[in-house]
Motif scaffolding. Structure first.
Motif, mmCIF file in Angstrom:
data_model
loop_
_atom_site.group_PDB
_atom_site.id
_atom_site.type_symbol
_atom_site.label_atom_id
_atom_site.label_comp_id
_atom_site.label_asym_id
_atom_site.label_seq_id
_atom_site.Cartn_x
_atom_site.Cartn_y
_atom_site.Cartn_z
ATOM 1 N N HIS A 295 6.280 86.901 99.396
ATOM 2 C CA HIS A 295 5.200 87.569 100.127
ATOM 3 C C HIS A 295 5.512 89.056 100.320
ATOM 4 O O HIS A 295 4.627 89.828 100.674
ATOM 5 C CB HIS A 295 4.968 86.896 101.489
ATOM 6 C CG HIS A 295 6.215 86.651 102.267
ATOM 7 N ND1 HIS A 295 7.014 85.541 102.063
ATOM 8 C CD2 HIS A 295 6.834 87.380 103.232
ATOM 9 C CE1 HIS A 295 8.047 85.598 102.878
ATOM 10 N NE2 HIS A 295 7.963 86.707 103.601
ATOM 11 N N PRO B 289 2.728 82.431 101.987
ATOM 12 C CA PRO B 289 2.020 83.241 100.994
ATOM 13 C C PRO B 289 0.905 84.120 101.553
ATOM 14 O O PRO B 289 0.438 85.014 100.847
ATOM 15 C CB PRO B 289 1.437 82.192 100.047
ATOM 16 C CG PRO B 289 1.271 80.967 100.901
ATOM 17 C CD PRO B 289 2.424 80.998 101.857
ATOM 18 N N HIS C 299 -1.285 81.259 90.977
ATOM 19 C CA HIS C 299 -0.885 80.204 91.908
ATOM 20 C C HIS C 299 -0.654 78.923 91.098
ATOM 21 O O HIS C 299 -1.594 78.245 90.700
ATOM 22 C CB HIS C 299 -1.985 80.003 92.947
ATOM 23 C CG HIS C 299 -1.578 79.119 94.081
ATOM 24 N ND1 HIS C 299 -2.346 78.963 95.212
ATOM 25 C CD2 HIS C 299 -0.483 78.338 94.274
ATOM 26 C CE1 HIS C 299 -1.748 78.114 96.036
ATOM 27 N NE2 HIS C 299 -0.625 77.733 95.479
#
Length: 238
Positions: free
Chosen positions: A102, A128, A140
Protein backbone atom coordinates in the motif's frame (compact mmCIF):
# COMPACT_ATOMS: atom_id res chain seq x y z
CA UNK A 1 4.97 -17.37 2.49
CA UNK A 2 3.75 -16.05 -0.87
CA UNK A 3 6.73 -13.72 -1.15
CA UNK A 4 9.25 -16.44 -0.30
CA UNK A 5 7.59 -18.87 -2.72
CA UNK A 6 7.44 -16.42 -5.64
CA UNK A 7 11.03 -16.97 -6.88
CA UNK A 8 10.40 -20.73 -7.03
CA UNK A 9 7.27 -20.51 -9.16
CA UNK A 10 9.12 -19.38 -12.28
CA UNK A 11 12.86 -19.34 -13.05
CA UNK A 12 14.30 -16.29 -11.33
CA UNK A 13 17.83 -14.96 -11.52
CA UNK A 14 17.78 -12.29 -8.81
CA UNK A 15 15.04 -11.00 -6.52
CA UNK A 16 14.64 -7.56 -4.96
CA UNK A 17 12.49 -7.57 -1.81
CA UNK A 18 11.28 -4.11 -0.78
CA UNK A 19 10.00 -3.41 2.74
CA UNK A 20 9.18 -0.17 4.63
CA UNK A 21 11.03 -0.67 7.92
CA UNK A 22 14.27 -2.01 9.36
CA UNK A 23 12.38 -4.53 11.51
CA UNK A 24 10.57 -5.98 8.48
CA UNK A 25 13.84 -5.97 6.57
CA UNK A 26 15.43 -8.14 9.24
CA UNK A 27 12.45 -10.49 9.27
CA UNK A 28 12.51 -10.84 5.49
CA UNK A 29 16.24 -11.56 5.42
CA UNK A 30 15.67 -14.45 7.83
CA UNK A 31 12.59 -15.66 5.94
CA UNK A 32 14.35 -15.81 2.56
CA UNK A 33 17.59 -17.18 3.98
CA UNK A 34 15.93 -20.09 5.79
CA UNK A 35 12.80 -20.55 3.67
CA UNK A 36 11.48 -22.29 6.76
CA UNK A 37 7.84 -21.54 5.96
CA UNK A 38 8.13 -23.52 2.71
CA UNK A 39 9.96 -26.40 4.33
CA UNK A 40 7.44 -26.72 7.16
CA UNK A 41 4.53 -27.16 4.76
CA UNK A 42 6.43 -29.60 2.54
CA UNK A 43 6.63 -27.26 -0.46
CA UNK A 44 10.44 -27.33 -0.53
CA UNK A 45 12.65 -30.33 0.19
CA UNK A 46 16.00 -29.05 -1.09
CA UNK A 47 18.87 -28.51 1.35
CA UNK A 48 20.11 -25.56 -0.71
CA UNK A 49 19.64 -22.05 0.61
CA UNK A 50 19.66 -18.82 -1.39
CA UNK A 51 22.34 -16.17 -0.96
CA UNK A 52 20.61 -13.20 0.70
CA UNK A 53 22.08 -9.69 0.91
CA UNK A 54 20.65 -7.09 3.28
CA UNK A 55 21.14 -3.51 2.10
CA UNK A 56 21.42 -1.27 5.15
CA UNK A 57 22.43 2.01 3.49
CA UNK A 58 23.05 3.54 0.08
CA UNK A 59 24.66 1.27 -2.52
CA UNK A 60 28.19 2.29 -3.51
CA UNK A 61 28.83 -0.58 -5.92
CA UNK A 62 25.93 -2.16 -7.80
CA UNK A 63 28.09 -5.04 -9.02
CA UNK A 64 28.49 -6.14 -5.39
CA UNK A 65 24.83 -7.23 -5.47
CA UNK A 66 25.27 -9.51 -8.46
CA UNK A 67 26.39 -12.45 -6.31
CA UNK A 68 23.12 -12.41 -4.37
CA UNK A 69 20.04 -14.46 -5.18
CA UNK A 70 17.89 -12.18 -3.02
CA UNK A 71 18.44 -8.54 -2.08
CA UNK A 72 16.33 -7.08 0.76
CA UNK A 73 16.19 -3.30 1.11
CA UNK A 74 14.20 -0.24 2.07
CA UNK A 75 13.19 2.18 -0.70
CA UNK A 76 15.37 4.80 0.98
CA UNK A 77 18.38 2.61 0.22
CA UNK A 78 17.57 1.09 -3.15
CA UNK A 79 15.18 3.39 -5.04
CA UNK A 80 16.61 4.87 -8.28
CA UNK A 81 15.26 8.20 -7.02
CA UNK A 82 18.44 8.44 -4.94
CA UNK A 83 20.90 7.50 -7.69
CA UNK A 84 20.57 10.08 -10.45
CA UNK A 85 24.33 10.03 -11.07
CA UNK A 86 24.87 6.29 -10.60
CA UNK A 87 21.67 4.38 -11.39
CA UNK A 88 21.54 0.59 -11.03
CA UNK A 89 21.52 -1.60 -14.13
CA UNK A 90 17.91 -1.75 -15.27
CA UNK A 91 18.13 -5.55 -15.56
CA UNK A 92 19.73 -6.11 -12.14
CA UNK A 93 16.54 -7.79 -10.90
CA UNK A 94 14.02 -9.92 -12.75
CA UNK A 95 11.57 -10.20 -9.84
CA UNK A 96 10.42 -7.56 -7.37
CA UNK A 97 8.56 -8.59 -4.22
CA UNK A 98 7.02 -5.52 -2.60
CA UNK A 99 5.80 -6.07 0.94
CA UNK A 100 3.35 -3.64 2.58
CA UNK A 101 2.56 -2.63 -1.00
CA UNK A 102 0.00 0.00 0.00
CA UNK A 103 3.10 2.24 0.17
CA UNK A 104 3.71 1.68 -3.56
CA UNK A 105 2.04 4.94 -4.77
CA UNK A 106 4.74 6.92 -2.93
CA UNK A 107 7.37 8.34 -5.28
CA UNK A 108 10.38 6.37 -4.03
CA UNK A 109 8.41 3.12 -4.23
CA UNK A 110 6.84 3.91 -7.59
CA UNK A 111 10.26 4.76 -9.02
CA UNK A 112 11.40 1.20 -8.30
CA UNK A 113 8.50 -0.34 -10.21
CA UNK A 114 8.94 2.05 -13.11
CA UNK A 115 12.73 1.72 -13.34
CA UNK A 116 12.81 -2.09 -13.18
CA UNK A 117 9.90 -2.26 -15.61
CA UNK A 118 11.08 -5.47 -17.33
CA UNK A 119 11.03 -7.36 -14.02
CA UNK A 120 7.95 -9.21 -12.81
CA UNK A 121 6.52 -7.69 -9.64
CA UNK A 122 4.48 -9.21 -6.83
CA UNK A 123 2.82 -6.66 -4.54
CA UNK A 124 1.61 -7.92 -1.17
CA UNK A 125 -0.43 -6.06 1.43
CA UNK A 126 -2.99 -6.73 4.13
CA UNK A 127 -4.31 -3.16 3.89
CA UNK A 128 -4.88 -2.39 0.20
CA UNK A 129 -7.19 0.59 0.72
CA UNK A 130 -5.27 3.81 1.33
CA UNK A 131 -6.81 6.66 3.31
CA UNK A 132 -5.83 9.14 0.58
CA UNK A 133 -7.72 7.12 -2.04
CA UNK A 134 -4.69 6.44 -4.22
CA UNK A 135 -4.81 3.07 -5.93
CA UNK A 136 -2.16 0.44 -5.33
CA UNK A 137 -0.58 -0.26 -8.76
CA UNK A 138 -0.90 -3.60 -10.53
CA UNK A 139 -3.64 -6.10 -11.21
CA UNK A 140 -5.68 -7.53 -8.36
CA UNK A 141 -4.76 -11.22 -8.63
CA UNK A 142 -5.73 -12.77 -5.31
CA UNK A 143 -7.66 -11.72 -2.23
CA UNK A 144 -7.90 -13.72 0.99
CA UNK A 145 -10.77 -12.31 3.08
CA UNK A 146 -10.53 -12.15 6.84
CA UNK A 147 -13.68 -14.26 7.13
CA UNK A 148 -11.91 -17.13 5.32
CA UNK A 149 -9.01 -16.88 7.76
CA UNK A 150 -11.49 -17.23 10.62
CA UNK A 151 -13.34 -20.12 8.93
CA UNK A 152 -10.09 -21.98 8.31
CA UNK A 153 -8.75 -21.46 11.81
CA UNK A 154 -5.92 -19.13 10.84
CA UNK A 155 -7.44 -16.37 12.98
CA UNK A 156 -9.76 -16.64 15.92
CA UNK A 157 -12.80 -14.42 16.18
CA UNK A 158 -12.03 -11.05 17.69
CA UNK A 159 -14.43 -10.08 20.44
CA UNK A 160 -14.74 -6.39 21.20
CA UNK A 161 -15.54 -5.22 24.69
CA UNK A 162 -17.36 -1.87 24.70
CA UNK A 163 -17.23 0.02 27.98
CA UNK A 164 -20.09 2.26 29.00
CA UNK A 165 -19.23 5.92 29.23
CA UNK A 166 -19.88 7.58 32.59
CA UNK A 167 -22.06 10.68 32.65
CA UNK A 168 -19.01 12.92 33.01
CA UNK A 169 -15.49 12.01 32.06
CA UNK A 170 -12.09 13.25 31.00
CA UNK A 171 -9.52 11.59 28.79
CA UNK A 172 -7.58 10.66 31.90
CA UNK A 173 -10.59 9.07 33.59
CA UNK A 174 -11.36 7.08 30.43
CA UNK A 175 -7.79 5.82 30.39
CA UNK A 176 -8.25 4.67 34.01
CA UNK A 177 -11.49 2.94 33.06
CA UNK A 178 -9.77 0.98 30.31
CA UNK A 179 -6.78 0.12 32.49
CA UNK A 180 -9.08 -1.25 35.21
CA UNK A 181 -10.87 -3.45 32.66
CA UNK A 182 -7.60 -4.73 31.20
CA UNK A 183 -6.31 -5.59 34.67
CA UNK A 184 -9.52 -7.47 35.39
CA UNK A 185 -9.22 -9.45 32.15
CA UNK A 186 -5.53 -10.16 32.74
CA UNK A 187 -6.39 -11.81 36.06
CA UNK A 188 -8.67 -14.30 34.28
CA UNK A 189 -6.95 -17.70 34.15
CA UNK A 190 -7.90 -18.09 30.48
CA UNK A 191 -5.62 -15.12 29.72
CA UNK A 192 -2.54 -16.62 31.36
CA UNK A 193 -0.70 -16.88 28.02
CA UNK A 194 -2.10 -13.69 26.52
CA UNK A 195 -0.10 -10.60 25.61
CA UNK A 196 -1.40 -7.10 26.28
CA UNK A 197 -0.76 -4.59 23.50
CA UNK A 198 -1.58 -0.90 23.86
CA UNK A 199 -1.43 1.31 20.78
CA UNK A 200 -0.88 5.06 21.05
CA UNK A 201 -0.82 7.89 18.53
CA UNK A 202 2.36 9.53 19.84
CA UNK A 203 5.47 8.56 21.78
CA UNK A 204 4.52 10.77 24.72
CA UNK A 205 1.06 9.23 24.83
CA UNK A 206 2.60 5.75 24.83
CA UNK A 207 4.90 6.66 27.73
CA UNK A 208 1.96 8.11 29.67
CA UNK A 209 -0.20 5.02 29.15
CA UNK A 210 2.67 2.66 30.05
CA UNK A 211 3.04 4.57 33.32
CA UNK A 212 -0.66 4.03 34.11
CA UNK A 213 -0.43 0.30 33.43
CA UNK A 214 2.75 0.08 35.49
CA UNK A 215 1.01 1.70 38.44
CA UNK A 216 -1.74 -0.91 38.07
CA UNK A 217 0.79 -3.76 38.21
CA UNK A 218 1.19 -4.45 34.50
CA UNK A 219 4.63 -3.69 33.09
CA UNK A 220 4.52 -2.60 29.43
CA UNK A 221 7.54 -1.86 27.24
CA UNK A 222 7.26 1.29 25.16
CA UNK A 223 8.25 0.63 21.55
CA UNK A 224 8.77 3.39 18.98
CA UNK A 225 11.11 4.25 16.12
CA UNK A 226 13.11 6.70 18.22
CA UNK A 227 14.72 3.84 20.15
CA UNK A 228 17.93 2.25 18.93
CA UNK A 229 17.47 -0.70 16.58
CA UNK A 230 18.99 -3.04 19.16
CA UNK A 231 16.54 -1.89 21.83
CA UNK A 232 13.59 -2.26 19.44
CA UNK A 233 14.66 -5.82 18.62
CA UNK A 234 15.06 -6.69 22.30
CA UNK A 235 11.56 -5.41 23.07
CA UNK A 236 10.00 -7.31 20.15
CA UNK A 237 11.87 -10.49 21.17
CA UNK A 238 10.55 -10.21 24.74
Amino acid sequence: AVGVAAPHLRPTRRVLVVVPSTELRRQMVDAYRDEDVLRRIGALDSDAHPSVTEVTGRVNNWSALEAADVVVALPNSISPEHYADDPPPSDLFDLLVVDEAHHAPAQTWRALLEYFSTARAVLLTATPRRRDGQRVPGDHIYHYPLRHAVEEGIFKLVTSRVLALPATYTRDSLDDLIVDEVVRLAQDGDQATSTIMVRAATRQRAISLASKYGAAGIDIDVLHSGLSLRTQQQIVAR
